[in-house]
Design a protein around this motif. Sequence first.
Motif, PDB file in Angstrom:
ATOM      1  N   LEU A  91       0.844  -1.188   0.000  1.00  0.00           N
ATOM      2  CA  LEU A  91       0.000   0.000   0.000  1.00  0.00           C
ATOM      3  C   LEU A  91       0.879   1.238   0.000  1.00  0.00           C
ATOM      4  CD1 LEU A  91      -2.788   1.419   0.319  1.00  0.00           C
ATOM      5  CD2 LEU A  91      -2.368   1.366   2.794  1.00  0.00           C
ATOM      6  N   THR A  92       0.646   2.131  -0.965  1.00  0.00           N
ATOM      7  CA  THR A  92       1.332   3.419  -1.034  1.00  0.00           C
ATOM      8  C   THR A  92       0.342   4.523  -0.703  1.00  0.00           C
ATOM      9  OG1 THR A  92       2.968   2.699  -2.676  1.00  0.00           O
ATOM     10  CG2 THR A  92       2.504   5.053  -2.560  1.00  0.00           C
ATOM     11  N   LEU A  93       0.721   5.396   0.218  1.00  0.00           N
ATOM     12  CA  LEU A  93      -0.106   6.540   0.595  1.00  0.00           C
ATOM     13  C   LEU A  93       0.495   7.808   0.002  1.00  0.00           C
ATOM     14  CD1 LEU A  93      -0.693   5.691   4.363  1.00  0.00           C
ATOM     15  CD2 LEU A  93      -2.308   5.371   2.470  1.00  0.00           C
ATOM     16  N   VAL A  94      -0.309   8.530  -0.779  1.00  0.00           N
ATOM     17  CA  VAL A  94       0.127   9.814  -1.334  1.00  0.00           C
ATOM     18  C   VAL A  94      -0.256  10.903  -0.345  1.00  0.00           C
ATOM     19  CG1 VAL A  94      -0.122  11.465  -3.224  1.00  0.00           C
ATOM     20  CG2 VAL A  94      -0.093   9.006  -3.704  1.00  0.00           C
ATOM     21  N   LEU A  95       0.753  11.619   0.140  1.00  0.00           N
ATOM     22  CA  LEU A  95       0.579  12.620   1.190  1.00  0.00           C
ATOM     23  C   LEU A  95       1.346  13.888   0.829  1.00  0.00           C
ATOM     24  CD1 LEU A  95       1.257  10.050   3.993  1.00  0.00           C
ATOM     25  CD2 LEU A  95      -0.917  11.267   3.767  1.00  0.00           C
ATOM     26  N   ARG A  96       1.114  14.933   1.577  1.00  0.00           N
ATOM     27  CA  ARG A  96       1.873  16.156   1.358  1.00  0.00           C
ATOM     28  C   ARG A  96       3.302  15.943   1.859  1.00  0.00           C
ATOM     29  NH1 ARG A  96      -1.856  19.371  -0.471  1.00  0.00           N
ATOM     30  NH2 ARG A  96      -4.006  19.113   0.250  1.00  0.00           N
ATOM     31  N   ARG A  97       4.257  16.234   0.999  1.00  0.00           N
ATOM     32  CA  ARG A  97       5.652  15.944   1.322  1.00  0.00           C
ATOM     33  C   ARG A  97       6.166  16.854   2.431  1.00  0.00           C
ATOM     34  NH1 ARG A  97       9.901  19.172  -0.568  1.00  0.00           N
ATOM     35  NH2 ARG A  97       9.133  21.058  -1.571  1.00  0.00           N
ATOM     36  N   SER A  98       7.104  16.346   3.199  1.00  0.00           N
ATOM     37  CA  SER A  98       7.836  17.190   4.143  1.00  0.00           C
ATOM     38  C   SER A  98       9.037  17.784   3.414  1.00  0.00           C
ATOM     39  CB  SER A  98       8.310  16.363   5.340  1.00  0.00           C
ATOM     40  OG  SER A  98       9.430  15.564   4.985  1.00  0.00           O
ATOM     41  N   GLY A  99       9.704  18.724   4.060  1.00  0.00           N
ATOM     42  CA  GLY A  99      10.878  19.344   3.442  1.00  0.00           C
ATOM     43  C   GLY A  99      12.031  18.383   3.249  1.00  0.00           C
ATOM     44  N   ARG A 100      11.935  17.191   3.842  1.00  0.00           N
ATOM     45  CA  ARG A 100      12.986  16.197   3.694  1.00  0.00           C
ATOM     46  C   ARG A 100      13.030  15.594   2.288  1.00  0.00           C
ATOM     47  NH1 ARG A 100      14.010  11.232   8.025  1.00  0.00           N
ATOM     48  NH2 ARG A 100      15.935  10.448   7.054  1.00  0.00           N
ATOM     49  N   VAL A 101      11.921  15.662   1.571  1.00  0.00           N
ATOM     50  CA  VAL A 101      11.811  15.014   0.255  1.00  0.00           C
ATOM     51  C   VAL A 101      12.072  16.034  -0.843  1.00  0.00           C
ATOM     52  CG1 VAL A 101      10.400  13.543  -1.211  1.00  0.00           C
ATOM     53  CG2 VAL A 101       9.978  13.595   1.266  1.00  0.00           C
ATOM     54  N   PRO A 102      13.141  15.879  -1.613  1.00  0.00           N
ATOM     55  CA  PRO A 102      13.418  16.848  -2.677  1.00  0.00           C
ATOM     56  C   PRO A 102      12.425  16.735  -3.834  1.00  0.00           C
ATOM     57  CG  PRO A 102      15.012  15.052  -2.736  1.00  0.00           C
ATOM     58  CD  PRO A 102      14.191  14.844  -1.504  1.00  0.00           C
ATOM     59  N   HIS A 103      12.244  17.855  -4.541  1.00  0.00           N
ATOM     60  CA  HIS A 103      11.321  17.858  -5.679  1.00  0.00           C
ATOM     61  C   HIS A 103      11.755  16.896  -6.776  1.00  0.00           C
ATOM     62  CE1 HIS A 103       9.578  21.820  -4.230  1.00  0.00           C
ATOM     63  NE2 HIS A 103       8.522  21.078  -4.460  1.00  0.00           N
ATOM     64  N   GLU A 104      13.054  16.620  -6.883  1.00  0.00           N
ATOM     65  CA  GLU A 104      13.520  15.661  -7.893  1.00  0.00           C
ATOM     66  C   GLU A 104      12.886  14.289  -7.668  1.00  0.00           C
ATOM     67  OE1 GLU A 104      16.587  18.880  -7.694  1.00  0.00           O
ATOM     68  OE2 GLU A 104      15.388  17.736  -6.229  1.00  0.00           O
TER      69      GLU A 104
END
Length: 328
Positions: A91-104
């Motif tokens: 199961l993959t949950l699509v959530l609002r990213r934190s600043g830890r995750v780069p846009h790349e």
Amino acid sequence: MPAPTSDIHIDKAVAVLRAGGLVALPTETVYGLGADAENPAAVARIFETKGRPPNHPLIVHIGGAENLGDWAEDVPEAARLLAERFWPGPLTLVLRRSGRVPHETTGGLETVGLRVPDHPVALELLNAFGGGIAAPSANRFGSVSPTTADHVRAELGDGVDFVLDGGPCEVGVESTIVDATSESLSILRPGGVTREDLEQALGRPLDVPDTSEVRVPGQHPSHYAPNARVVLVEPEEILAETVRAHELGRRVGVFLPSTLADAPETVKAHAVVAVPASLDAYARGLYGYLRELDEQGCDLILASLPAQEGLGLAIANRLRRAAGPRPA
């Protein structure tokens, strides 16, 4: 059962990831092509190796539900409930990213897909690495996903710095992707966790929209596609369509439904796959069947969609994409 691995192999894989390299890792769904999710240069290598469009987001694999807050913000309670219920799992949950995750890693989006794989080798690697691993399927973009280490080696070769062999994948189709950016959840890609199980956990129905404004893996019209052309036909027409294709000189491969289990010896086909009656077994073998018919030299594959309940929904999704219009 997964093949045994060793501390030496895990240590090697961790060293490769920390150096910005690519590691093919086993999960319960398919093999992933992994890189340090926080390293833009390493993530760029995933896109280059796969030939994947840079705006196509990657799923980030993490070590446990307790790490969710490190990678996502504003997590709805419904998403936390599903994480506690189905992680580790497909199961993959699509959530609002934190600043830890780069846009790349997110394909430029403000959302991120997160999951915890249910495979001992993947979990051991994540624990030893101590970070997130961005990992789409370990194959060329749009082609059949790999469910063994040999599939990865055959398709990507030297494009992968290290392959962790964890044996054949137990589920065989990718994770279910759920849009969890709000309390109003929906299924963006059917997969290894069924719609029925999700609805039971939530106590309410879930939509499965044909299209979505949220970009996620597996949405291209042509995906999971073998070299042979895939054509979908009704189960009661598959024998007649096989005869027509044979008479036209096609090297036709057939996914023979379990309802026609007595017919293989009479089918006019170059190669026949007897589809299991069990949806679990069908999902586990699906990508291997497509690869097998390619290897036998088929140029056309005829298949029927299963009943779209349980894992049948995910199998039907993959077959539709495999039969989708291909780039010119």
